[in-house]
Scaffold this active site. Structure first.
Site, PDB file in Angstrom:
ATOM      1  N   HIS A  74      56.886  83.339  50.120  1.00 40.95           N
ATOM      2  CA  HIS A  74      56.818  83.989  48.808  1.00 40.95           C
ATOM      3  C   HIS A  74      56.971  85.507  48.958  1.00 40.95           C
ATOM      4  CE1 HIS A  74      54.901  84.465  44.658  1.00 40.95           C
ATOM      5  NE2 HIS A  74      54.859  85.690  45.155  1.00 40.95           N
ATOM      6  N   GLU A  75      56.246  86.081  49.922  1.00 41.99           N
ATOM      7  CA  GLU A  75      56.296  87.545  50.106  1.00 41.99           C
ATOM      8  C   GLU A  75      57.644  87.995  50.643  1.00 41.99           C
ATOM      9  OE1 GLU A  75      54.139  89.158  48.561  1.00 41.99           O
ATOM     10  OE2 GLU A  75      52.867  87.405  48.295  1.00 41.99           O
ATOM     11  N   CYS A 102      51.886  84.675  41.204  1.00 41.29           N
ATOM     12  CA  CYS A 102      52.308  85.979  41.724  1.00 41.29           C
ATOM     13  C   CYS A 102      51.585  87.070  40.954  1.00 41.29           C
ATOM     14  CB  CYS A 102      53.815  86.131  41.551  1.00 41.29           C
ATOM     15  SG  CYS A 102      54.473  87.704  42.158  1.00 41.29           S
ATOM     16  N   LEU A 103      51.127  88.085  41.675  1.00 47.61           N
ATOM     17  CA  LEU A 103      50.408  89.190  41.026  1.00 47.61           C
ATOM     18  C   LEU A 103      51.318  89.980  40.080  1.00 47.61           C
ATOM     19  CD1 LEU A 103      48.319  90.449  44.088  1.00 47.61           C
ATOM     20  CD2 LEU A 103      47.515  89.062  42.162  1.00 47.61           C
ATOM     21  N   GLY A 110      48.867  87.527  48.834  1.00 46.85           N
ATOM     22  CA  GLY A 110      49.896  88.357  49.442  1.00 46.85           C
ATOM     23  C   GLY A 110      50.425  89.390  48.468  1.00 46.85           C
ATOM     24  N   GLN A 146      56.248  95.453  45.014  1.00 47.11           N
ATOM     25  CA  GLN A 146      55.311  95.210  43.909  1.00 47.11           C
ATOM     26  C   GLN A 146      54.456  96.426  43.590  1.00 47.11           C
ATOM     27  OE1 GLN A 146      53.856  91.295  45.754  1.00 47.11           O
ATOM     28  NE2 GLN A 146      53.638  90.915  43.565  1.00 47.11           N
ATOM     29  N   HIS A 172      60.194  88.450  47.992  1.00 45.27           N
ATOM     30  CA  HIS A 172      60.075  89.712  47.233  1.00 45.27           C
ATOM     31  C   HIS A 172      60.947  90.816  47.846  1.00 45.27           C
ATOM     32  CE1 HIS A 172      57.113  89.166  44.079  1.00 45.27           C
ATOM     33  NE2 HIS A 172      56.235  88.601  44.900  1.00 45.27           N
TER      34      HIS A 172
HETATM   35 CO    CO Z   1      54.556  87.560  44.375  1.00 42.09          CO
END
Ligand code: CO
Length: 151
Positions: free
Chosen positions: A129-130, A87-88, A45, A50, A133
């Site tokens: 999670h997304e 997480c990216l 995701g 981000q 953000h």
């Molecule tokens: Co993330």
């Protein structure tokens, strides 16, 4: 187009994102670029902040399919699961996070049409999670035992 993914420490990741109000070509380009960026990074995701855009839009790519959620809102959250998450925007780390095991969200697509979905298990985890953000929350705020992902 693959975009740069901001890393933790960047203030944009801590913003409360604004709702998307214009369902225009610019939104389509953003979502297309987020999809390209997510695929390249092989993540589950990615949220708009981000890639430096503080708007309420996320993309999720899981076993159940690829989803674009614009202005997503939880309808309900049920149950509990605890599992590892990464997480990216937090490269090389993983931590255990408690999440609901099942969630329902309402959202819009890139045209502004309204939908809902029910997600379970890992899909529910990815959605939670997304959505975090979009409120400036990173999983490490909630995680226990954050460690290097190679460990
Ligand atoms: Co993330």
């Amino acid at each position: 187009m693959v975009l740069e993914i901001l890393q933790v420490g960047d203030p944009i990741l801590r913003e409360k994102c604004s709702p998307v109000t214009k369902f225009d070509g610019k939104l389509c380009t953003l979502l297309d670029n987020m999809k390209d960026t997510l695929k390249k990074a092989e993540g589950a995701g990615l949220a708009a902040p981000q890639v430096g855009v503080p708007l309420r839009a996320v993309v999720v790519d899981v076993e159940e399919g690829y989803f674009e959620l614009v202005n997503p809102v939880f309808v309900w959250q049920k149950g509990e699961q605890c599992g590892p998450e990464g997480c990216l925007s937090v490269r090389g780390k993983v931590g255990d996070v408690v999440r609901p095991s099942k969630v329902k969200v309402v959202f819009q697509d890139r045209k502004g049409d309204k939908y809902s979905l029910v997600a379970r298990d890992f899909f529910a985890r990815a959605v939670c999670h997304e959505l975090d953000h979009l409120d400036g929350v990173i999983y490490t705020d909630k995680a226990q035992h954050v460690r290097n992902s190679e460990d």
